[in-house]
Design a protein around this motif. Structure first.
Motif: not given
Length: 409
Positions: A111-114, A134-143, A145-155
């Protein structure tokens, strides 16, 4: 550890899963501490002071990790920790919220890498929007995995903080097909940029290809490999018999130093009128064109002897036949770009002889002169003794790659 594993069978499944979760949080907190150490070592130039060209190269030898993993750890260290430039200016961490979460074990390394990559892609935005991302990504990271977090960031996050994307990069006015701009700094290093027409670009790339081949566990990145390859091409061009002359002589770089200075000055002493240290001069003298001269009181040359190479051609041919290439462990560099390295420096009384020489590529030649690595020759095989921070037992290592090639040929 043995006591723990011997009682694991007593845990029920829930207890076992809780132990896995707790150990993972501990690993993350330890990684945060590890990154703080790396950031400090990189900022103060620890690797260079120990003879290495960069921190990644030091980590590869110390920790037996790959170049890509070493580079990633350093990228994380830089992003999560504040740093100071050599001038004392402070550089704040680019993802400070992520740093706090890693320190408490609440985000994973993936998650740090994403988050690092995503935030780095927003460098054209105002600081407030970058912080929001960064705040939005940190909040989402609680639920996620890194791949899903990357998709959340882009979309999702990108639509919120950067809906327009980077501004367009309009083409610059037409420039010449071939140009080279270069600037030499006060410390002697050179920076340059340029462009080549298509035909010359093909020639340039083909000349570099044999020298910039990726080697297993090579600590250099793509740009550093290309830079070393360019240096190798220049070295071969300088040795070309058809090189044009200037005032009747081929182009040379002359370094004037007394034998007393060469033998007795401290390795980090900068020679007057140059940007070279005494250690650099000793390395160059391993395999150089030496012109003995007697100088007068005002550095006026009184007598000039016949120039000679410290390593004559017949000895170099013997080294090529014996070593086949750079003898440093795991290095695949060929003999054509390797230098002759004196095991005991010739200015200390040892002769320029095959049993006192080994072939080393430029990168490992510099490492041998700048660090605590040692080399010994036993039965025509070069054995390298690593520093204690690489191997506390200092077990000798050798290069098997060229020997295997010679047996197969």
């Amino acid at each position: 550890m043995g006591e723990i594993t011997s009682t694991l069978w007593q845990l029920d499944n829930r207890e076992l899963v809780a132990c896995i979760s707790a150990s993972e949080r501990k690993l993350r907190r330890d990684y945060a501490e590890h990154l703080a150490f790396l950031a400090e070592a990189d900022a103060r130039g620890t690797a260079y002071s120990l003879g290495y060209s960069n921190t990644t190269a030091l980590l590869m030898h110390m920790l037996n990790i790959s170049r890509s993993e070493g580079n990633q750890r350093l990228a994380h260290a830089a992003a999560l920790n504040d740093a100071k430039t050599p001038t004392g200016a402070a550089i704040e961490a680019s993802i400070p919220l992520t740093a706090k979460k890693l320190d408490t074990g609440d985000v994973s390394v993936g998650q740090v890498e994403v988050i690092r990559r995503f935030v780095g892609s927003l460098d054209h935005l105002e600081p407030e929007k970058i912080t929001l991302a960064e705040e939005l990504l940190i909040e989402r990271a609680a639920q996620d995995d890194p791949n899903a977090l990357a998709r959340f960031g882009e979309r999702v996050v990108r639509d919120i903080v950067d809906p327009d994307g980077k501004p367009p990069n309009f083409d610059a006015p037409q420039r010449p097909e071939r140009e080279l701009r270069r600037h030499t700094y006060s410390d002697g290093h050179l920076e340059f940029k340029g462009r080549l027409d298509a035909e010359t670009a093909v020639l340039f790339n083909e000349l570099l290809k044999p020298f910039e081949k990726y080697e297993a566990d090579d600590p250099r990145g793509y740009a550093e490999r290309a830079g070393d390859a360019f240096g190798d091409v220049l070295q071969q061009a300088a040795n070309c018999p058809d090189l044009p002359t200037h005032n009747g002589l081929k182009t040379e770089v002359a370094v004037t130093i007394s034998l007393n200075q060469l033998m007795n000055l401290a390795a980090d002493h900068v020679l007057p009128g140059t940007q070279l240290t005494t250690a650099d001069a000793r390395r160059i003298c391993c395999d150089a064109h030496v012109l003995p001269a007697v100088m007068g009181g005002a550095s006026k040359p009184l007598d000039i002897a016949v120039p000679a190479y410290t390593i004559p051609a017949h000895i170099r041919r013997a080294l090529v036949l014996r070593d086949r290439g750079c003898t440093f462990p795991t290095c695949e560099r060929p003999a054509s770009v390797s230098h002759g390295h004196h095991i005991v420096e010739w200015q200390h009384g040892r002769p320029t002889a095959v049993d006192n020489l080994v072939l080393l590529c430029g990168r490992h030649h510099r490492l041998m002169h700048r660090s605590d690595w040692k080399v010994e020759l036993k039965d025509d095989v070069a054995w390298f003794i690593p520093p204690d921070f690489v191997d506390p037992e200092r077990k000798p290592r050798r290069n098997l790659l060229h020997r295997q090639e010679s047996r197969a040929s």
